[in-house]
Design a protein around this motif. Structure first.
Motif, PDB file in Angstrom:
ATOM      1  N   GLU A  35       1.169  -1.416   0.227  1.00 15.56           N
ATOM      2  CA  GLU A  35       0.090  -0.195   0.265  1.00 15.56           C
ATOM      3  C   GLU A  35       0.547   0.784   0.058  1.00 15.56           C
ATOM      4  O   GLU A  35       0.417   2.320  -0.615  1.00 15.56           O
ATOM      5  CB  GLU A  35      -0.493   0.128   1.457  1.00 15.56           C
ATOM      6  CG  GLU A  35      -0.130   0.640   2.326  1.00 15.56           C
ATOM      7  CD  GLU A  35       0.735  -1.207   2.928  1.00 15.56           C
ATOM      8  OE1 GLU A  35       1.094  -1.165   3.840  1.00 15.56           O
ATOM      9  OE2 GLU A  35       0.192  -2.035   2.535  1.00 15.56           O
ATOM     10  N   GLU A  73      -1.987  -6.265  -7.452  1.00 19.31           N
ATOM     11  CA  GLU A  73      -2.690  -7.179  -7.957  1.00 19.31           C
ATOM     12  C   GLU A  73      -3.384  -7.659  -6.906  1.00 19.31           C
ATOM     13  O   GLU A  73      -4.707  -8.105  -6.848  1.00 19.31           O
ATOM     14  CB  GLU A  73      -2.428  -7.138  -9.245  1.00 19.31           C
ATOM     15  CG  GLU A  73      -3.360  -7.856  -9.971  1.00 19.31           C
ATOM     16  CD  GLU A  73      -3.973  -9.590  -9.840  1.00 19.31           C
ATOM     17  OE1 GLU A  73      -4.696  -9.783 -10.482  1.00 19.31           O
ATOM     18  OE2 GLU A  73      -2.536 -10.037  -9.296  1.00 19.31           O
ATOM     19  N   ARG A  74      -2.274  -9.495  -6.585  1.00 14.56           N
ATOM     20  CA  ARG A  74      -2.738  -9.904  -5.205  1.00 14.56           C
ATOM     21  C   ARG A  74      -3.113  -9.872  -4.265  1.00 14.56           C
ATOM     22  O   ARG A  74      -3.996 -10.270  -3.740  1.00 14.56           O
ATOM     23  CB  ARG A  74      -1.098 -10.794  -4.795  1.00 14.56           C
ATOM     24  CG  ARG A  74      -0.542 -11.537  -6.149  1.00 14.56           C
ATOM     25  CD  ARG A  74       0.803 -11.992  -5.791  1.00 14.56           C
ATOM     26  NE  ARG A  74       1.853 -11.885  -5.530  1.00 14.56           N
ATOM     27  CZ  ARG A  74       2.413 -11.288  -5.878  1.00 14.56           C
ATOM     28  NH1 ARG A  74       3.308 -12.232  -7.740  1.00 14.56           N
ATOM     29  NH2 ARG A  74       3.757 -11.213  -5.511  1.00 14.56           N
ATOM     30  N   ASN A  75      -2.943  -8.060  -3.966  1.00 17.26           N
ATOM     31  CA  ASN A  75      -3.908  -8.099  -3.025  1.00 17.26           C
ATOM     32  C   ASN A  75      -4.526  -7.004  -2.808  1.00 17.26           C
ATOM     33  O   ASN A  75      -5.068  -6.670  -2.002  1.00 17.26           O
ATOM     34  CB  ASN A  75      -2.697  -6.767  -1.999  1.00 17.26           C
ATOM     35  CG  ASN A  75      -1.690  -8.120  -1.459  1.00 17.26           C
ATOM     36  OD1 ASN A  75      -1.770  -8.526   0.320  1.00 17.26           O
ATOM     37  ND2 ASN A  75      -0.576  -7.977  -1.851  1.00 17.26           N
ATOM     38  N   GLN A  76      -5.556  -7.127  -3.900  1.00 14.48           N
ATOM     39  CA  GLN A  76      -6.356  -7.075  -4.269  1.00 14.48           C
ATOM     40  C   GLN A  76      -6.819  -5.007  -4.796  1.00 14.48           C
ATOM     41  O   GLN A  76      -7.973  -4.576  -4.143  1.00 14.48           O
ATOM     42  CB  GLN A  76      -7.322  -6.806  -3.945  1.00 14.48           C
ATOM     43  CG  GLN A  76      -7.596  -9.192  -4.242  1.00 14.48           C
ATOM     44  CD  GLN A  76      -9.024  -9.211  -3.403  1.00 14.48           C
ATOM     45  OE1 GLN A  76      -9.360  -8.960  -2.473  1.00 14.48           O
ATOM     46  NE2 GLN A  76      -9.235 -10.973  -4.131  1.00 14.48           N
ATOM     47  N   LEU A  77      -5.375  -4.039  -3.916  1.00 12.35           N
ATOM     48  CA  LEU A  77      -5.338  -2.653  -4.395  1.00 12.35           C
ATOM     49  C   LEU A  77      -5.665  -2.689  -5.539  1.00 12.35           C
ATOM     50  O   LEU A  77      -6.118  -1.263  -5.705  1.00 12.35           O
ATOM     51  CB  LEU A  77      -4.258  -2.423  -3.646  1.00 12.35           C
ATOM     52  CG  LEU A  77      -3.530  -2.933  -2.483  1.00 12.35           C
ATOM     53  CD1 LEU A  77      -2.481  -2.513  -2.313  1.00 12.35           C
ATOM     54  CD2 LEU A  77      -3.836  -2.457  -1.514  1.00 12.35           C
ATOM     55  N   PRO A 128      -7.374  -3.723  -9.940  1.00  9.89           N
ATOM     56  CA  PRO A 128      -8.585  -4.741 -10.494  1.00  9.89           C
ATOM     57  C   PRO A 128      -6.882  -5.144 -11.871  1.00  9.89           C
ATOM     58  O   PRO A 128      -6.428  -4.632 -12.152  1.00  9.89           O
ATOM     59  CB  PRO A 128      -9.602  -3.682 -11.058  1.00  9.89           C
ATOM     60  CG  PRO A 128      -9.227  -2.949 -10.308  1.00  9.89           C
ATOM     61  CD  PRO A 128      -8.244  -2.356  -9.488  1.00  9.89           C
ATOM     62  N   THR A 129      -7.194  -6.238 -11.971  1.00 13.00           N
ATOM     63  CA  THR A 129      -6.332  -7.307 -12.211  1.00 13.00           C
ATOM     64  C   THR A 129      -6.342  -6.554 -13.863  1.00 13.00           C
ATOM     65  O   THR A 129      -5.010  -6.045 -14.212  1.00 13.00           O
ATOM     66  CB  THR A 129      -6.684  -8.573 -12.888  1.00 13.00           C
ATOM     67  OG1 THR A 129      -7.227  -9.574 -11.680  1.00 13.00           O
ATOM     68  CG2 THR A 129      -5.676  -9.247 -13.705  1.00 13.00           C
TER      69      THR A 129
END
Length: 864
Positions: free
Chosen positions: A300, A328-332, A334-335
């Motif tokens: 973050e 992206e893996r931590n959903q901060l 979108p893909t």
């Protein structure tokens, strides 16, 4: 070392009209000194295009006034050489420096301090070109002169010691550099005191040497003492303080995490205050801090820094890609936006490494008088001015507070801001008025959706990017996309690919079987699992793979990857290679030099084709002594498997050591047979095939190449390295006895870009025309991009020295298949030709990959 602090090499900008001039009036001396000072001021401002004509006229005036053997002539030669060097025109700078040195030695003596200054300048030029063997004796001679004439404890001796130590450090010769740094430190401590800024610099250098040697206990007190001196003497907001903070942070990284974090943050804050948020030094600190946050589990914090870096175009892949992956893996994020941002960073990073080929073209275009030349020249001038202003800003804020010119600093920052706004406007004008040039020189990054719109339902693009810590694969089809990290760094992959390529030297195959030196199928399968295995489910059913490699992966022949575990790593007999699950059995493979090139090839490439089938250039004459028929017949068998020296061994600045190159390049008489066989198969007129001395750069440039569908070069490809932008990928043609600007025997990438082609494809049936002897060379992004710009739709290139009979069979079969069914496309035609050769059981050797697998298709492989 990521960012070691080094003393700058001595640059001696001499003033003219000093003591000792007796043949000119006081007014003449004053005028010459004023003109020299004006040149120096323009140089400091980065206005080299204005300074050089003045320096040229001053040199001519000095020669007319004083004759060729005068100290003012020596100073003028030196000044003009330094200006040329500032523009990267080292081929013009070098002879001037040599003339100046010879003159100074005659006037002042070979052992004079004046000679030491000039020797150092020439050594610095050689070092810049990585000509270390030539630079070292000059640095040593300069040091010896200063020690003898000035005494061993003089500050200039310390500077020479530091220069020589830095020279050793550039070659990672730490054992040689460290004692010299310590001697320089002792002199500076004695002359300037223990808290002199020069002491801090050498302490920092010593700390860096110890850090590279993993001697933490030695490095820490050195760097800490350097930091303390700089903070006390220079003030807490000095740029050198930021360097020490960054170096200490790197030392603590992985050991004292919290301390490292605070130091990285302080370094960034200091640089933002000292040189501004948009300065390259600030970007380096921001990259370091973003990478640190990613490594220590703070995605973050890292993401905003990475986004700022990417937006500014200063993001380093080793920093921003791990940040985006973690985000992206931590959903901060979108893909799809994450992959789009990764693509943006990757494409910008690849663009900077590919710039050398375009730069030469831009210089040539800027010499003209048309609208494009005017815009390009303006952009170049602004870029040069911005670089000089950056350096001037650092120098200005590096002065003691009481000596800083705050108004000048403000003017410099204001001018940099103006340039920052003007250059994007210029780029927009170039894109609008000259889209072909803009697509080559500054291609805009493509998004996932834009790439998908360019793909057919039976195609997949695979983008492979390497960094110093890990690598990444991104796969995109018309319907879907995915990305995965690859736990391999650039250096590790380079070693793996070098091992992978073992056994592909045809000269080593012979009739032996079961040898450890033969091609290893198990390694080929492991590398497939590493690179393409993570996205196999997305791409395995697509007939065509469009692969965009980077770094060492440009040296990988993807068709030789093995998709299933083999029964044996090295078969008992050569026939056993026929049954391997080669990637080429599943996919037709095309390699793209960049992501953006897909759009350029499919949206902008010419659709009409040449009216004649082919023209070819082969078997060029490198050594005129071998021009006799008997001598050429005697070397007939030597041709294609011969080992040549590295490209970098022969470059001398922007020129080439022609004698060494002529002696080192083996003749290629078998390529005459190859060209004649292909020409006969395609019905090519004899006049369209140029062999021997006729295979010259002059004939290439004067031929109506746009009349031909196929342009064929069968010669050496010299693409082993970019030599810091001083040399280009080239094709070796017949070396003329007297080189000219038109014909020096090397067809460079920038010269290729000026050819007028209308070719379905260009064949480079040469030794190592993809990547040479150094994985990661600039062949794809330099030579190929220039052929595309000239008008080619695709290139057929070779990964290694090709068997002549195999080359003829493979190229002829490829052209035959495409002629019979143009709808299959070039990549599929090459695939079928390879499989036919592989499947021919007439000889066991036909199954061996070194024979059937050397060629790769670069560019547009589909039928469009």
């Amino acid at each position: 070392m990521k960012s070691p602090n080094r003393f700058a090499l001595t640059v001696w900008l001499a003033l003219i009209g000093g003591v000792g001039v007796t043949t000119a009036s006081s007014a003449q001396k004053a005028d010459a000194a004023a003109r020299s000072a004006e040149i120096a001021e323009l140089s400091r401002a980065g206005k080299y295009s204005e300074a050089i004509p003045l320096a040229q006229r001053l040199l001519a005036d000095m020669e007319r006034a004083h004759g060729p053997d005068h100290r003012d002539v020596a100073a003028s030669l030196n000044n003009l050489a330094l200006l040329y060097g500032s523009q990267g025109r080292d081929a013009e700078a070098e002879p001037l420096l040599k003339r100046s040195i010879a003159l100074v030695e005659r006037l002042h003596g070979a052992g004079s301090p004046e000679a030491a200054h000039q020797l150092n300048n020439l050594a610095a030029l050689y070092q810049r070109q990585q000509r270390y063997a030539e630079a070292e004796p000059l640095f040593k001679r300069s040091l010896a002169i200063r020690e003898k004439t000035l005494g061993p404890g003089h500050p200039d001796v310390a500077q020479s010691l530091n220069n020589l130590a830095t020279h050793y450090e550039k070659q990672e010769r730490h054992a040689d550099s460290e004692p010299l740094f310590r001697r320089a430190l002792a002199i500076y401590e004695k002359v300037g005191g223990p808290e002199h800024p020069a002491v801090a610099t050498v302490l920092n250098n010593l700390g860096q040497v110890a850090k590279v040697g993993d001697r933490f206990a030695v490095a820490e007190p050195l760097i800490k003492r350097s930091l303390a001196i700089r903070e006390k003497v220079l003030g807490p907001d000095h740029p050198d303080v930021a360097r020490s903070l960054n170096n200490l942070a790197e030392l603590y990284d992985g050991r004292r995490t919290r301390d490292a974090e605070k130091l990285f943050e302080r370094a960034l804050a200091v640089r933002e205050r000292a040189v501004g948020p948009d300065h390259p030094d600030t970007a380096r600190s921001m990259n370091n801090l973003a990478a640190f946050y990613a490594e220590t589990g703070y995605p973050e914090k890292a993401l905003p820094l990475a986004q700022r870096l990417i937006a500014s175009g200063r993001g380093e892949l080793r920093a921003v890609l791990p940040v985006l992956a973690d985000a992206e893996r931590n959903q901060l994020i979108p893909t799809e936006p994450a992959i789009d941002t990764m693509l943006h960073a990757i494409q910008r990073g690849a663009q900077s490494s590919a710039a050398s080929a375009v730069n030469k073209l831009a210089v040539r275009l800027a010499a003209g008088t048309d609208r494009l030349a005017e815009l390009v020249r303006r952009d170049q001038d602004l870029a040069a001015e911005a670089e000089a202003l950056d350096k001037a800003l650092v120098a200005a804020v590096s002065r003691e507070r009481s000596k800083r010119d705050l108004a000048a600093v403000q003017r410099t920052r204001a001018r940099l801001a103006t340039i920052s706004s003007e250059r994007p406007s210029l780029q927009k004008t170039l894109s609008t008025e000259f889209p072909d040039y803009a697509a080559l020189s500054n291609p805009l990054p493509l998004t996932v959706k834009e790439i998908q719109s360019l793909l057919s339902g039976d195609e997949a693009m695979v983008l492979l990017t390497t960094t110093i810590k890990e690598s990444y694969v991104i796969a995109i089809t018309r319907e879907s996309f995915d990305w995965k990290p690859i736990p391999r760094a650039t250096e590790g992959l380079s070693q793996e690919i070098a091992e992978f390529r073992r056994g592909l030297n045809i000269a080593d195959v012979g009739d032996a079987t079961g040898k450890s030196g033969l091609f290893d199928l198990a390694r080929a399968n492991r590398l497939y699992k590493t690179l393409l295995g993570p996205v196999e489910s997305l791409v395995k059913d697509k007939r065509s793979l469009l692969i965009v490699p980077s770094g060492p992966l440009t040296a990988l022949p993807f068709q030789l990857l093995v998709t299933a575990e083999p029964s044996a790593a090295i078969p008992e007999k050569l026939d056993g290679y026929r049954e391997a699950a080669w990637l080429i059995k599943r996919h037709a493979v095309s390699v793209l030099p960049s992501v953006a090139s897909l759009k350029s090839l499919r949206a902008f490439a010419r659709r009409d084709h040449g009216i004649k089938p082919m023209t070819g250039f082969g078997d060029p004459l490198f050594d005129p002594s071998q021009s006799g028929g008997d001598k050429r017949a005697a070397i007939k068998s030597a041709a294609r498997g011969a080992v040549t020296g590295a490209y970098t061994d022969f470059w001398r600045g922007a020129g080439v050591d022609r004698l060494r190159l002529a002696q080192a390049l083996p003749q290629l008489p078998d390529t005459a047979d190859e060209l004649n066989a292909v020409a006969k198969n395609l019905g090519v007129a004899a006049a369209d095939i140029h062999l021997g001395a006729d295979a010259s750069e002059t004939n290439v440039k004067r031929a109506p190449l746009s009349d031909y569908s196929i342009v064929y070069f069968a010669t050496h490809g010299l693409v082993a390295g970019d030599v810091k932008g001083l040399a280009e990928p080239s094709l070796a043609l017949s070396l003329p006895r007297l080189p000219t600007e038109l014909d020096d025997g090397l067809l460079t990438a920038s010269e290729v870009a000026q050819l007028k082609l209308n070719a379905v494809w260009v064949v480079l049936s040469a030794c190592n025309t993809i990547a040479g002897d150094k994985p990661g060379a600039e062949a794809l992004s330099g030579l190929a991009r220039s052929f595309f710009y000239a008008g080619a739709r695709a290139l057929l290139v070779s990964h290694w020295a090709v068997d002549s009979e195999a080359a003829t069979r493979l190229t002829t079969a490829t052209f035959d298949r495409l002629k019979s069914d143009p709808k299959i496309g070039r990549a599929e035609a090459l695939r079928q030709a390879m499989l036919f050769y592989l499947g021919d059981s007439a000889s066991p050797k036909n199954a061996y990959p070194a024979f059937w697998g050397p060629f790769a298709l670069i560019g547009e492989g589909a039928a469009r």
